[in-house]
Design a protein around this motif. Structure first.
Motif, PDB file in Angstrom:
ATOM      1  N   ILE A 130       0.842  -1.203   0.000  1.00  5.67           N
ATOM      2  CA  ILE A 130       0.000   0.000   0.000  1.00  5.67           C
ATOM      3  C   ILE A 130       0.872   1.247   0.000  1.00  5.67           C
ATOM      4  CG2 ILE A 130      -1.805   1.250   1.233  1.00  5.67           C
ATOM      5  CD1 ILE A 130      -2.701  -1.431   0.094  1.00  5.67           C
ATOM      6  N   GLN A 133       2.377   1.792  -3.455  1.00  7.46           N
ATOM      7  CA  GLN A 133       1.385   2.337  -4.397  1.00  7.46           C
ATOM      8  C   GLN A 133       1.092   3.804  -4.100  1.00  7.46           C
ATOM      9  OE1 GLN A 133      -2.094  -0.350  -5.029  1.00  7.46           O
ATOM     10  NE2 GLN A 133      -0.870  -1.839  -3.907  1.00  7.46           N
ATOM     11  N   ARG A 134       1.011   4.129  -2.810  1.00  9.89           N
ATOM     12  CA  ARG A 134       0.771   5.520  -2.411  1.00  9.89           C
ATOM     13  C   ARG A 134       1.905   6.405  -2.923  1.00  9.89           C
ATOM     14  NH1 ARG A 134      -0.497   5.258   3.522  1.00  9.89           N
ATOM     15  NH2 ARG A 134      -2.439   4.395   2.722  1.00  9.89           N
ATOM     16  N   LYS A 267      -6.942   1.510  -1.233  1.00 12.34           N
ATOM     17  CA  LYS A 267      -6.473   1.994   0.069  1.00 12.34           C
ATOM     18  C   LYS A 267      -5.284   2.943  -0.084  1.00 12.34           C
ATOM     19  CE  LYS A 267      -7.790  -2.195   2.601  1.00 12.34           C
ATOM     20  NZ  LYS A 267      -7.281  -3.347   3.372  1.00 12.34           N
ATOM     21  N   ALA A 268      -4.553   2.799  -1.179  1.00 15.29           N
ATOM     22  CA  ALA A 268      -3.387   3.660  -1.411  1.00 15.29           C
ATOM     23  C   ALA A 268      -3.793   5.122  -1.578  1.00 15.29           C
ATOM     24  CB  ALA A 268      -2.632   3.181  -2.645  1.00 15.29           C
ATOM     25  N   LEU A 269      -5.045   5.342  -1.971  1.00 14.45           N
ATOM     26  CA  LEU A 269      -5.506   6.713  -2.187  1.00 14.45           C
ATOM     27  C   LEU A 269      -6.016   7.363  -0.910  1.00 14.45           C
ATOM     28  CD1 LEU A 269      -7.462   6.163  -5.523  1.00 14.45           C
ATOM     29  CD2 LEU A 269      -5.118   6.976  -5.233  1.00 14.45           C
ATOM     30  N   LYS A 270      -6.112   6.586   0.173  1.00 14.47           N
ATOM     31  CA  LYS A 270      -6.612   7.106   1.441  1.00 14.47           C
ATOM     32  C   LYS A 270      -5.456   7.288   2.424  1.00 14.47           C
ATOM     33  CE  LYS A 270     -11.030   4.789   0.694  1.00 14.47           C
ATOM     34  NZ  LYS A 270     -12.024   3.831   1.198  1.00 14.47           N
ATOM     35  N   MET A 272      -3.478   9.859   2.648  1.00 17.35           N
ATOM     36  CA  MET A 272      -2.346  10.425   1.909  1.00 17.35           C
ATOM     37  C   MET A 272      -1.594  11.498   2.700  1.00 17.35           C
ATOM     38  SD  MET A 272      -1.423   9.672  -1.313  1.00 17.35           S
ATOM     39  CE  MET A 272      -1.964   8.787  -2.758  1.00 17.35           C
ATOM     40  N   TYR A 275       1.604  10.773   4.928  1.00 14.14           N
ATOM     41  CA  TYR A 275       2.696  10.300   4.069  1.00 14.14           C
ATOM     42  C   TYR A 275       3.186  11.411   3.148  1.00 14.14           C
ATOM     43  CZ  TYR A 275       5.406   7.465   0.880  1.00 14.14           C
ATOM     44  OH  TYR A 275       6.436   6.969   0.140  1.00 14.14           O
ATOM     45  N   SER A 494      -0.174   4.361  10.416  1.00 14.45           N
ATOM     46  CA  SER A 494      -0.457   3.761   9.110  1.00 14.45           C
ATOM     47  C   SER A 494      -1.479   2.633   9.247  1.00 14.45           C
ATOM     48  CB  SER A 494       0.836   3.226   8.488  1.00 14.45           C
ATOM     49  OG  SER A 494       0.595   2.596   7.259  1.00 14.45           O
ATOM     50  N   SER A 501      -9.862   2.685   6.420  1.00 15.72           N
ATOM     51  CA  SER A 501     -10.186   2.436   5.010  1.00 15.72           C
ATOM     52  C   SER A 501     -11.068   1.193   4.884  1.00 15.72           C
ATOM     53  CB  SER A 501      -8.886   2.244   4.207  1.00 15.72           C
ATOM     54  OG  SER A 501      -8.106   3.414   4.240  1.00 15.72           O
TER      55      SER A 501
END
Length: 506
Positions: A130, A133-134, A267-270, A272, A275, A494, A501
């Motif tokens: 995740i 990807q983020r 989940k990578a879009l949440k 943010m 990070y 995290s 999510s």
């Protein structure tokens, strides 16, 4: 507690009986180092254990760093065959445009080293995919913004004092590198994702294979098909995309990534924002560092005798860059070791790793500095036959040797900072030592005294020296138990984001 004590006693027996150091574990060494005092003979054996772990990581990391750098180096060599104007355009675009993007992307990727490295040490494997990807999403967003810089690089290069003819050639080259910008945006997080898991040998094999293919493709496009400067740039972009595709396939299909890569996820879009803040601090930290060296090269072109000054500093910086690629590989390994041990809750092992890697880098730097001083004339002759340039490079050699020595300490400390998550603090240190102190001193010595190019280099040395001293003080004053707690908090945050999510999805 009983099992830890038994492991400690077992470790003592192995050390006393000259046992096999590779069999030691971080848990056992943490327990051992927590008992005071520790006899010197045991420290020497533990140095061997830590050095083995470090070189297993850094050997391949150095190969990756050098061969990825050589992709651009080979392209520069082939553009030199097209003519002096094409070479000048490609060189200035590489320093002024590509270097800018390189600093941003590499800096942002250091956040992946921090979070993924600590997650791996804490055995939070599922979170790593995740995080990767983020990071890719944020890198691609930065690439979109940087695309405008690449496309309109001609006016930018003219604005910083380049001639129209050189700027026009630089724009052609930069536009051909736009696909490479997006490949770099994906490759950087993936490389750090794999390195955080101590998967480095496959990265090295991939880098060497793509480098050899790149030589063949560039020769075919530039020399055989004669597609010129745009052909050279597009070939470099193609080679980077080949690198990305192979790395991506390895991550998807390798059994070693089965626990850390579970497929694409929204989940990578949440979550943010936290990070993103670390990413920005990371980008600023390394950008200030990389741009400092590149800015000095650009400034040297404004000296009274620009040809000799620019050539002599460029040749010297070329050798410093080679040394830097070596040390960046070692720094990447240091970052992984520190982040893994902090994530695993091993403050004493993390501290010990810092001491070992710094001692190793100092010894290597002394060796490299000696080579520079011994072969100062021969090194310049590899690039030019001009007697004035050779003499100018020889005059800069003592300063280059000092820089090589400092370069053996400073990147390693930066790697430790990345592994610990100190990017924000180091960004302020870089701003103060490089731009408020080092750069103005270099300009004054270069333009207001007879030192010229040597004066600019002295400014660089002063900035790097002050930054190194600052990082040494920061590292020496570190409470490693507190750093373990911070790593745990970062991973807990995290994990909470992942849980939220999941609830949203339900």
């Amino acid at each position: 507690m009983g099992s830890a004590s038994e492991e400690y006693q077992s470790l003592l027996l192995r050390l006393d009986s000259h046992g096999h150091i590779p069999e030691l574990s971080s848990n056992a060494v943490e327990e051992f180092l927590s008992h005071r005092p520790v006899a010197m003979r045991w420290y020497l054996r533990l140095v061997g254990w830590e050095s083995k772990l470090l070189w297993l990581l850094s050997g391949s990391s150095i190969v990756v760093s050098i061969f990825n750098y050589m992709l651009s180096f080979v392209t520069q060599m082939f553009t030199g065959q097209l003519g002096a104007l094409e070479l000048a355009g490609a060189s200035i675009a590489s320093v002024g445009i590509q270097g800018l993007a390189y600093g941003i992307m590499l800096g942002m990727a250091s956040a992946v080293q921090t979070v993924c490295g600590q997650a791996y040490g804490a055995k939070k494997y599922a979170a790593m995919g995740i995080i990767c990807q983020r990071a890719i999403v944020l890198h691609l967003g930065a690439a979109v913004l940087l695309t405008f810089l690449y496309w309109f690089s001609g006016p930018v290069l003219k604005a910083i004092g380049q001639t129209d003819s050189i700027a026009d050639q630089g724009e052609i080259f930069a536009r051909g590198l736009i696909p490479q910008l997006y490949a770099f945006a994906i490759s950087c997080p993936m490389q750090r994702f794999l390195q955080a898991q101590n998967i480095v040998n496959p990265l090295a094999y991939i880098s060497v294979a793509v480098f050899l293919l790149h030589i063949l493709l560039t020769w075919l496009v530039v020399d055989v098909l004669e597609y010129g400067l745009i052909g050279a740039a597009l070939t470099l972009s193609l080679s980077w995309w080949i690198l990305v595709i192979i790395q991506g396939l390895y991550i998807i299909f390798s059994p070693l990534c089965r626990e850390t890569w579970t497929g694409l996820s929204l989940k990578a879009l949440k979550g943010m924002w936290p990070y993103f803040k670390l990413t920005v601090a990371s980008a600023v930290m390394l950008c200030l560092e990389i741009w400092y060296f590149q800015g000095l090269v650009l400034i040297s072109g404004l000296l009274p005798n620009p040809t000799i000054s620019l050539d002599s500093i460029s040749i010297s910086m070329n050798y410093l860059n080679w040394d830097m690629q070596f040390m960046l590989g070692l720094a990447a390994a240091a970052s992984v070791r520190v982040s893994n041990e902090l994530g695993a809750g091993h403050p004493m092992v993390a501290k010990f790793s810092v001491l070992v890697v710094n001692g190793t880098s100092i010894l290597i730097s002394i060796f490299f500095s000696a080579i520079v001083l011994i072969f100062k004339v021969e090194l310049s002759k590899l690039f030019t036959s001009d007697s004035e340039v050779i003499a100018a490079v020889s005059d800069l050699t003592p300063l280059l040797a000092i820089s090589v020595f400092l370069n053996g300490i400073q990147p390693i400390l930066s790697g430790v900072a990345i592994g610990s998550g100190w990017q924000g603090v180091v960004a302020y240190v870089n701003l103060a030592t490089y731009y408020i102190i080092g750069l103005p001193i270099g300009c004054v010595l270069g333009f207001k005294t007879s030192l010229a190019a040597a004066g600019i280099w002295w400014g660089m040395i002063i900035g790097v020296l002050l930054q190194t001293i600052s990082l040494l003080i920061l590292t020496a004053r570190t409470n490693w138990n507190a750093e373990v707690a911070k790593a745990a908090d970062r991973l807990k945050q995290s994990a909470n984001e992942e849980r939220l999510s999941l609830l949203d999805d339900i």
